[in-house]
Motif scaffolding. Structure first.
Motif, PDB file in Angstrom:
ATOM      1  N   SER A 158      22.057  21.320  32.596  1.00  0.00           N
ATOM      2  CA  SER A 158      22.185  21.274  31.024  1.00  0.00           C
ATOM      3  C   SER A 158      22.687  22.715  30.756  1.00  0.00           C
ATOM      4  O   SER A 158      23.947  23.004  30.923  1.00  0.00           O
ATOM      5  CB  SER A 158      20.866  21.126  30.382  1.00  0.00           C
ATOM      6  OG  SER A 158      21.027  20.688  29.015  1.00  0.00           O
ATOM      7  N   MET A 159      21.982  23.448  29.915  1.00  0.00           N
ATOM      8  CA  MET A 159      22.564  24.519  29.489  1.00  0.00           C
ATOM      9  C   MET A 159      22.785  25.694  30.797  1.00  0.00           C
ATOM     10  O   MET A 159      23.722  26.158  30.848  1.00  0.00           O
ATOM     11  CB  MET A 159      21.286  25.405  28.715  1.00  0.00           C
ATOM     12  CG  MET A 159      21.678  26.828  28.299  1.00  0.00           C
ATOM     13  SD  MET A 159      20.302  27.780  27.192  1.00  0.00           S
ATOM     14  CE  MET A 159      19.341  28.302  28.563  1.00  0.00           C
ATOM     15  N   GLY A 160      21.999  25.374  31.735  1.00  0.00           N
ATOM     16  CA  GLY A 160      22.182  26.125  32.980  1.00  0.00           C
ATOM     17  C   GLY A 160      23.437  25.513  33.748  1.00  0.00           C
ATOM     18  O   GLY A 160      24.083  26.377  34.485  1.00  0.00           O
ATOM     19  N   GLY A 161      23.761  24.330  33.471  1.00  0.00           N
ATOM     20  CA  GLY A 161      25.111  23.916  34.360  1.00  0.00           C
ATOM     21  C   GLY A 161      26.204  24.634  33.534  1.00  0.00           C
ATOM     22  O   GLY A 161      27.347  24.956  34.144  1.00  0.00           O
ATOM     23  N   TYR A 162      26.114  24.930  32.241  1.00  0.00           N
ATOM     24  CA  TYR A 162      27.227  25.507  31.531  1.00  0.00           C
ATOM     25  C   TYR A 162      27.249  27.102  32.197  1.00  0.00           C
ATOM     26  O   TYR A 162      28.235  27.715  32.560  1.00  0.00           O
ATOM     27  CB  TYR A 162      27.091  25.686  29.948  1.00  0.00           C
ATOM     28  CG  TYR A 162      27.706  26.635  29.371  1.00  0.00           C
ATOM     29  CD1 TYR A 162      29.211  26.621  29.127  1.00  0.00           C
ATOM     30  CD2 TYR A 162      27.306  28.065  29.268  1.00  0.00           C
ATOM     31  CE1 TYR A 162      30.069  27.549  28.661  1.00  0.00           C
ATOM     32  CE2 TYR A 162      28.069  29.085  28.287  1.00  0.00           C
ATOM     33  CZ  TYR A 162      29.246  28.878  28.306  1.00  0.00           C
ATOM     34  OH  TYR A 162      30.115  29.887  27.673  1.00  0.00           O
ATOM     35  N   VAL A 172      32.069  37.160  43.629  1.00  0.00           N
ATOM     36  CA  VAL A 172      30.350  36.975  44.021  1.00  0.00           C
ATOM     37  C   VAL A 172      29.875  35.665  44.473  1.00  0.00           C
ATOM     38  O   VAL A 172      29.176  35.855  45.486  1.00  0.00           O
ATOM     39  CB  VAL A 172      29.580  37.466  42.965  1.00  0.00           C
ATOM     40  CG1 VAL A 172      28.194  37.612  43.294  1.00  0.00           C
ATOM     41  CG2 VAL A 172      30.107  39.010  42.437  1.00  0.00           C
ATOM     42  N   PHE A 173      30.185  34.712  44.064  1.00  0.00           N
ATOM     43  CA  PHE A 173      29.896  33.309  44.228  1.00  0.00           C
ATOM     44  C   PHE A 173      30.653  32.449  44.917  1.00  0.00           C
ATOM     45  O   PHE A 173      31.735  32.219  44.248  1.00  0.00           O
ATOM     46  CB  PHE A 173      29.229  32.676  43.044  1.00  0.00           C
ATOM     47  CG  PHE A 173      27.997  33.437  42.142  1.00  0.00           C
ATOM     48  CD1 PHE A 173      26.724  33.341  42.557  1.00  0.00           C
ATOM     49  CD2 PHE A 173      28.213  34.265  41.041  1.00  0.00           C
ATOM     50  CE1 PHE A 173      25.723  34.076  42.081  1.00  0.00           C
ATOM     51  CE2 PHE A 173      27.198  34.881  40.486  1.00  0.00           C
ATOM     52  CZ  PHE A 173      25.955  34.868  40.822  1.00  0.00           C
ATOM     53  N   GLY A 174      30.364  31.783  45.910  1.00  0.00           N
ATOM     54  CA  GLY A 174      31.210  31.126  46.862  1.00  0.00           C
ATOM     55  C   GLY A 174      31.127  29.549  46.296  1.00  0.00           C
ATOM     56  O   GLY A 174      31.944  28.573  46.269  1.00  0.00           O
ATOM     57  N   ALA A 175      29.935  28.937  46.005  1.00  0.00           N
ATOM     58  CA  ALA A 175      29.350  27.603  45.607  1.00  0.00           C
ATOM     59  C   ALA A 175      28.825  27.739  44.387  1.00  0.00           C
ATOM     60  O   ALA A 175      28.190  28.643  43.892  1.00  0.00           O
ATOM     61  CB  ALA A 175      28.490  27.133  46.687  1.00  0.00           C
ATOM     62  N   VAL A 176      29.562  26.773  43.397  1.00  0.00           N
ATOM     63  CA  VAL A 176      29.186  26.743  41.965  1.00  0.00           C
ATOM     64  C   VAL A 176      28.850  25.193  41.780  1.00  0.00           C
ATOM     65  O   VAL A 176      29.493  24.542  41.617  1.00  0.00           O
ATOM     66  CB  VAL A 176      30.135  27.351  41.063  1.00  0.00           C
ATOM     67  CG1 VAL A 176      29.840  27.005  39.544  1.00  0.00           C
ATOM     68  CG2 VAL A 176      30.605  28.652  41.372  1.00  0.00           C
ATOM     69  N   GLY A 177      27.656  25.033  41.110  1.00  0.00           N
ATOM     70  CA  GLY A 177      27.268  23.727  40.920  1.00  0.00           C
ATOM     71  C   GLY A 177      26.623  23.419  39.535  1.00  0.00           C
ATOM     72  O   GLY A 177      25.858  24.147  38.865  1.00  0.00           O
ATOM     73  N   SER A 178      27.155  22.163  38.810  1.00  0.00           N
ATOM     74  CA  SER A 178      26.625  21.844  37.496  1.00  0.00           C
ATOM     75  C   SER A 178      25.955  20.508  37.489  1.00  0.00           C
ATOM     76  O   SER A 178      26.689  19.457  38.213  1.00  0.00           O
ATOM     77  CB  SER A 178      27.653  21.906  36.406  1.00  0.00           C
ATOM     78  OG  SER A 178      27.303  21.608  35.362  1.00  0.00           O
ATOM     79  N   VAL A 179      24.748  20.382  37.018  1.00  0.00           N
ATOM     80  CA  VAL A 179      24.291  19.171  36.895  1.00  0.00           C
ATOM     81  C   VAL A 179      23.952  18.655  35.293  1.00  0.00           C
ATOM     82  O   VAL A 179      23.541  19.472  34.692  1.00  0.00           O
ATOM     83  CB  VAL A 179      22.705  19.108  37.721  1.00  0.00           C
ATOM     84  CG1 VAL A 179      22.111  17.805  37.349  1.00  0.00           C
ATOM     85  CG2 VAL A 179      23.016  19.312  38.799  1.00  0.00           C
ATOM     86  N   CYS A 180      24.490  17.737  34.740  1.00  0.00           N
ATOM     87  CA  CYS A 180      24.415  17.280  33.393  1.00  0.00           C
ATOM     88  C   CYS A 180      24.810  18.499  32.574  1.00  0.00           C
ATOM     89  O   CYS A 180      24.296  18.879  31.607  1.00  0.00           O
ATOM     90  CB  CYS A 180      23.137  16.816  33.115  1.00  0.00           C
ATOM     91  SG  CYS A 180      22.001  16.184  34.268  1.00  0.00           S
ATOM     92  N   GLY A 181      25.888  19.059  33.023  1.00  0.00           N
ATOM     93  CA  GLY A 181      26.061  20.365  32.154  1.00  0.00           C
ATOM     94  C   GLY A 181      26.827  20.366  30.914  1.00  0.00           C
ATOM     95  O   GLY A 181      27.440  19.329  30.456  1.00  0.00           O
ATOM     96  N   ALA A 182      26.467  21.141  29.866  1.00  0.00           N
ATOM     97  CA  ALA A 182      26.876  21.183  28.540  1.00  0.00           C
ATOM     98  C   ALA A 182      28.142  21.931  28.637  1.00  0.00           C
ATOM     99  O   ALA A 182      28.285  23.059  28.121  1.00  0.00           O
ATOM    100  CB  ALA A 182      25.751  21.934  27.769  1.00  0.00           C
ATOM    101  N   LEU A 183      29.341  21.065  28.791  1.00  0.00           N
ATOM    102  CA  LEU A 183      30.347  21.943  29.397  1.00  0.00           C
ATOM    103  C   LEU A 183      31.433  22.288  28.157  1.00  0.00           C
ATOM    104  O   LEU A 183      32.489  22.795  28.469  1.00  0.00           O
ATOM    105  CB  LEU A 183      31.018  21.343  30.620  1.00  0.00           C
ATOM    106  CG  LEU A 183      30.020  21.079  31.573  1.00  0.00           C
ATOM    107  CD1 LEU A 183      30.921  20.535  32.838  1.00  0.00           C
ATOM    108  CD2 LEU A 183      29.779  22.719  32.307  1.00  0.00           C
TER     109      LEU A 183
END
Length: 270
Positions: free
Chosen positions: A140-144, A156-167
């Protein structure tokens, strides 16, 4: 009793008894915000001197790190042991949207997570200190937030994941104020393009990162995620996109987070 069932039960007992993830609660000082912030660190069993992968976990609107641990991501301790990963559960202060707010000096969560917190964790824990073993994930907000911070800090980050992101803020309409985005970014018409997910796609093409985007088929944010997926396809950005039966709720993301962690773990190995 069936012998296969008995073996499975014995294996489960043995497996769970030899691992015991450690949960630490710390206050981490942010130089950019001039204050301490609560962080929960879930560390694998320290039975050896190895170093570990790290995944930063960003909760949704109105959440906090303790709720992440207790209900949003309740099997995180088990996953820490199974995948030999340190999980850093961030507290996003209810409605920070994980941005560097141009309006609030004490709400600079993009810098705090992408730079200050990573430096703190790498200095105080046995981490593998390269992007190929560090990920960021949220719902959600954290997906954004995961997309925003992950792509901004692509070294810095190699893997990026969004679940139900507010995109996509532009699709929020009256919800833009309801979810207090205006309090950290101002009116929608004045929001800089750097805060809009769709404008990050050009950078994603060159960032050499692993992306996973997931959304439930009954989620009100489904169209935003489908549109973002389509943009990634059109711009030939490699990624994994998944739609599964589910709503915008804890029952959905508590399961999907586990699936994404497995995908992250495969990325870390390879």
């Amino acid at each position: 009793m069936n012998s296969k069932y008995l073996f499975s039960m014995l294996f489960l007992f043995f497996f769970t008894s030899i691992f015991s993830a450690e949960i630490k609660r710390e206050q981490v000082y942010s130089l950019s915000m001039k204050k301490e912030l609560p962080i929960v660190i879930v560390h694998p069993d320290k039975g050896n001197s190895q170093t570990f992968n790290t995944i930063y976990v960003l909760h949704g609107f109105s959440g906090n790190a303790e709720r992440t641990l207790l209900s949003d991501f309740p099997n995180v301790a088990t996953l820490a042991d199974q995948t030999q990963t340190i999980f850093v559960l961030v507290d996003g202060n209810y409605s920070s949207w994980y941005v560097d707010s141009p309006l609030k000096k004490d709400s600079q969560y993009q810098t705090f997570i992408g730079k200050e917190l990573v430096e703190y964790i790498d200095s105080n824990f046995a981490t593998k200190k390269d992007k190929e073993h560090r990920g960021i994930i949220g719902w959600s907000m954290g997906g954004y937030g995961a997309i925003n911070i992950g792509v901004t800090y692509h070294t810095v980050f190699g893997a990026v994941g969004s679940v139900c992101g507010a995109l996509d803020f532009s699709a929020f309409e009256q919800l833009y104020k309801k979810y207090q985005i205006d309090q950290v970014l101002g009116p929608l018409e004045t929001v800089a393009n750097t805060f809009k997910t769709k404008y990050k796609i050009d950078r994603m093409k060159e960032s050499n990162q692993f992306y996973v985007v997931d959304c439930g088929t009954e989620d009100p944010l489904l169209r935003l995620n489908q549109d973002f997926h389509q943009r990634l396809v059109e711009h030939r950005v490699p990624h994994i996109y998944i739609e599964q039966l589910g709503k915008h709720d804890t029952a959905y993301w508590s399961v999907v987070l586990t699936n994404q962690v497995v995908l992250f773990s495969n990325y870390f190995k390879n």
